[in-house]
Design a protein around this motif. Sequence first.
Motif, PDB file in Angstrom:
ATOM      1  N   GLN A   1     -31.304  28.581  18.041  1.00 20.68           N
ATOM      2  CA  GLN A   1     -29.999  28.102  17.584  1.00 20.68           C
ATOM      3  C   GLN A   1     -30.111  26.663  17.113  1.00 20.68           C
ATOM      4  O   GLN A   1     -30.831  25.840  17.706  1.00 20.68           O
ATOM      5  N   ALA A   2     -29.395  26.348  16.014  1.00 22.05           N
ATOM      6  CA  ALA A   2     -29.407  25.004  15.444  1.00 22.05           C
ATOM      7  C   ALA A   2     -27.975  24.526  15.265  1.00 22.05           C
ATOM      8  O   ALA A   2     -27.073  25.306  14.937  1.00 22.05           O
ATOM      9  N   PHE A   3     -27.771  23.218  15.476  1.00 28.08           N
ATOM     10  CA  PHE A   3     -26.486  22.573  15.246  1.00 28.08           C
ATOM     11  C   PHE A   3     -26.711  21.363  14.346  1.00 28.08           C
ATOM     12  O   PHE A   3     -27.621  20.553  14.588  1.00 28.08           O
ATOM     13  N   LEU A   4     -25.852  21.231  13.318  1.00 29.86           N
ATOM     14  CA  LEU A   4     -25.863  20.047  12.464  1.00 29.86           C
ATOM     15  C   LEU A   4     -24.439  19.518  12.414  1.00 29.86           C
ATOM     16  O   LEU A   4     -23.513  20.220  11.994  1.00 29.86           O
ATOM     17  N   ASP A   5     -24.251  18.269  12.852  1.00 23.94           N
ATOM     18  CA  ASP A   5     -22.928  17.648  12.868  1.00 23.94           C
ATOM     19  C   ASP A   5     -22.988  16.327  12.107  1.00 23.94           C
ATOM     20  O   ASP A   5     -23.849  15.469  12.406  1.00 23.94           O
ATOM     21  N   TYR A   6     -22.063  16.183  11.134  1.00 17.11           N
ATOM     22  CA  TYR A   6     -21.965  14.927  10.391  1.00 17.11           C
ATOM     23  C   TYR A   6     -20.562  14.376  10.555  1.00 17.11           C
ATOM     24  O   TYR A   6     -19.568  15.060  10.285  1.00 17.11           O
ATOM     25  N   ASP A   7     -20.488  13.102  11.019  1.00 15.90           N
ATOM     26  CA  ASP A   7     -19.205  12.442  11.200  1.00 15.90           C
ATOM     27  C   ASP A   7     -18.989  11.471  10.045  1.00 15.90           C
ATOM     28  O   ASP A   7     -19.737  10.479   9.918  1.00 15.90           O
ATOM     29  N   GLY A   8     -17.996  11.771   9.184  1.00 14.82           N
ATOM     30  CA  GLY A   8     -17.760  10.975   7.989  1.00 14.82           C
ATOM     31  C   GLY A   8     -17.427   9.525   8.259  1.00 14.82           C
ATOM     32  O   GLY A   8     -18.033   8.622   7.664  1.00 14.82           O
ATOM     33  N   PRO A   9     -16.470   9.208   9.118  1.00 14.43           N
ATOM     34  CA  PRO A   9     -16.092   7.800   9.334  1.00 14.43           C
ATOM     35  C   PRO A   9     -17.261   6.923   9.785  1.00 14.43           C
ATOM     36  O   PRO A   9     -17.350   5.774   9.383  1.00 14.43           O
ATOM     37  N   THR A  10     -18.136   7.436  10.632  1.00 12.62           N
ATOM     38  CA  THR A  10     -19.254   6.619  11.135  1.00 12.62           C
ATOM     39  C   THR A  10     -20.555   6.883  10.397  1.00 12.62           C
ATOM     40  O   THR A  10     -21.551   6.208  10.655  1.00 12.62           O
ATOM     41  N   GLN A  11     -20.562   7.866   9.504  1.00  8.67           N
ATOM     42  CA  GLN A  11     -21.759   8.262   8.748  1.00  8.67           C
ATOM     43  C   GLN A  11     -22.920   8.604   9.693  1.00  8.67           C
ATOM     44  O   GLN A  11     -24.072   8.293   9.447  1.00  8.67           O
ATOM     45  N   THR A  12     -22.596   9.265  10.799  1.00  9.70           N
ATOM     46  CA  THR A  12     -23.604   9.649  11.796  1.00  9.70           C
ATOM     47  C   THR A  12     -23.974  11.114  11.629  1.00  9.70           C
ATOM     48  O   THR A  12     -23.082  11.973  11.535  1.00  9.70           O
ATOM     49  N   LEU A  13     -25.259  11.386  11.606  1.00  7.96           N
ATOM     50  CA  LEU A  13     -25.765  12.753  11.508  1.00  7.96           C
ATOM     51  C   LEU A  13     -26.547  13.077  12.769  1.00  7.96           C
ATOM     52  O   LEU A  13     -27.488  12.347  13.130  1.00  7.96           O
ATOM     53  N   ASN A  14     -26.190  14.148  13.444  1.00  8.50           N
ATOM     54  CA  ASN A  14     -26.888  14.613  14.638  1.00  8.50           C
ATOM     55  C   ASN A  14     -27.380  16.035  14.412  1.00  8.50           C
ATOM     56  O   ASN A  14     -26.638  16.876  13.894  1.00  8.50           O
TER      57      ASN A  14
END
Length: 708
Positions: free
Chosen positions: A220-233
């Motif tokens: 299983q893979a998860f990709l999360d991008y938070d626009g306001p902080t420009q954080t990619l996990n």
Amino acid sequence: MGTQIRSMVSLLLMFFLILTVPVRAQRTPTETPTTKFTFRGFIGNQSEILTTGAATIKTDGLLRLTDRSSNVVGTAFYHKPVRLLETNGNSTNATVRSFSTSFVFVIIPSSSNDGGYGFTFTLSPTPNRPGAESEQYMGLLSAENNGDLTNHVFAVEFDTVQGFKDTVQGFKDGADGIGNHIGINFNSLASEVQEPVGYYDNNAPDREEDFQLQSGKPIQAFLDYDGPTQTLNFTVYPASLKSRPIKPLISQLPVQNLSQIVQEEMYVGFTAATGRDKSSAHYVMGWSFSSGGDGPIAETLELSELPRAPPNTAKNRGYNSQVLALIVALSGVTVILLALLFFFVIYKKRLQQEEILEDWEIDHPHRFQYKDLYSATDGFKENRIVGTGGFGTVFRGKISSSSSDQIAVKKITPNSMQGVREFVAEIESLGKLSHKNLVNLRGWCKHKNDLLLIYDYIPNGSLDSLLYSKPRQSGAVLSWNARFQIAKGIASGLLYLHEEWEQIVVHRDVKPSNVLIDDDMNPRLGDFGLARLHERGSLSYTTVVVGTIGYMAPELSRKGKSSSASDVFAFGVLLLEIVSGRRPTDSGTFFLADWVMELHANGEILTAVDPRLGSCYDVGEVKLALVVGLLCCHQRPSSRPSMRMVLRYMNGDEDVPEIDDSDWGCSNSSRSEFGSKIEGYVSSEKGSSSIASFSVTRDSSSSVISGR
């Protein structure tokens, strides 16, 4: 009337338009397009997935991107574009909106040790990748557009082959060395960020657990991008884990490249490829995606809700089962035969090493095993030899890992002059003695015809080498203080042998080459092969003269009688030798004791001092040592001092008596008689030498060792 009605209708229409237009203008800027979907298997959703190439939706609900055919490409994208760019009415300040995705995948290689090339999760401006190539390009890019800024492609690659792009980046995967890693790519297959595949254990957040992409098991893979902080996990882990790892494998802040890549509308999906020689089947079991809104989180996919994972049909390369069975059987038979041969050889070797213990062996402990000595000396190799002589060879060895626990092994060969009787004599005498000025005999061994004595290893070698060999080699002269202390140490050792032990021990071969010097420059008297023991109050007689010319007392030639007094005579000669640096005799008529006595009679006794000392000596100590040496060399045994008196003289506890010149020396006739009687039984010390750094002497050939 009709005209009025038409006017009224026209006014009503205009009023209606005025009311409706502002409402639409107010709604448009507040619209927030979102995309959200979840596929727990893909049956019934075929119309929502656009596939090209080798990609297809199987009847069991699995999305297969590629099978294990060679050089194929497969892509699968969501059928609608996703709005990911937030312009806010100004295209120059556009920002990437938050998005999140989760998917479960399986990679099955062609064989258990070979597969490729991997797949990607992709943001693409098109719902397919026209012109993309196979192998290392993963159906995403081609050799022509790799790295082109106009690609507008963002991808997370799941790489299973270490290809040219890894070499360019200098990436070396520590997990398996074949490219088992995750990469974050912008417009290129050269990853901006890459990590070996693994996850962080929630119970030990600092511990990373590695695993293989090509395991054939759900991942299983998860990709999360938070626009306001420009954080990619990004997080990836075996789907069999009960919970998602808290700490992501990759966490980047900020990811500014993404705003330059993402266009107003993008398609989300997967690409995969195989190669000519390497291929794997790439499956997606389930997929969820969410974008827009406040912190969208894609749904977690439960493995139990997804279609059954594809069977792992990776083939083991090698021989068929019958051939393998035959190889195993033959290998087993070979191992059994080798084991039997090994035990037979060991049994035969032990039979050969078995020895019948004699009476004297039972009474004397500290017997070493021959195999231990063989191992300690590296099989008695030549580079372990530290001395040779008529008795045999001396080897340096080590019986433990400690560098200080070294031994010297004297191996007496069958044709040696020193036989079993002398071997036993040394064990009987030195084996029970304990004194700081005696060599420590640690044990013995009798193996077939070989006789071995084991001593402490003494690195400075013999007094003979320090007086003669080393000065010739390096110019280093033994100082007077060292000589005087060595002389007193030898006297202390002889006192212990003559008076302080339970029996009287007559050494019968006192000479410089039998005196060893330890690290602290303390002397140790050794080589007791000619020694005799007798009870106190009894006399000791021998039938054959033994000793070394120059150190043998006159009475030995006339009566064959050795005693503690004959040891005193030899010590006297040794003491004169230490002071003068001259050997006791030569091939002519020179005799050291006579020469020193003549200088004493003429009042020129200091002329006897070793010229190499220059003026670096104590005159009083030198005169004392020379006079004591002359007293010990008296012709009559009864006129010689005991070793206790010698030590008291040298320590200044007693005054040294005057020497009667007329009563001291041997006549020429007596010396001639001495020389004739010993011919054939002793050999000259002249020309003998010592090898430094071993604990037994090498010139036993100059001593008679037969007949007691």
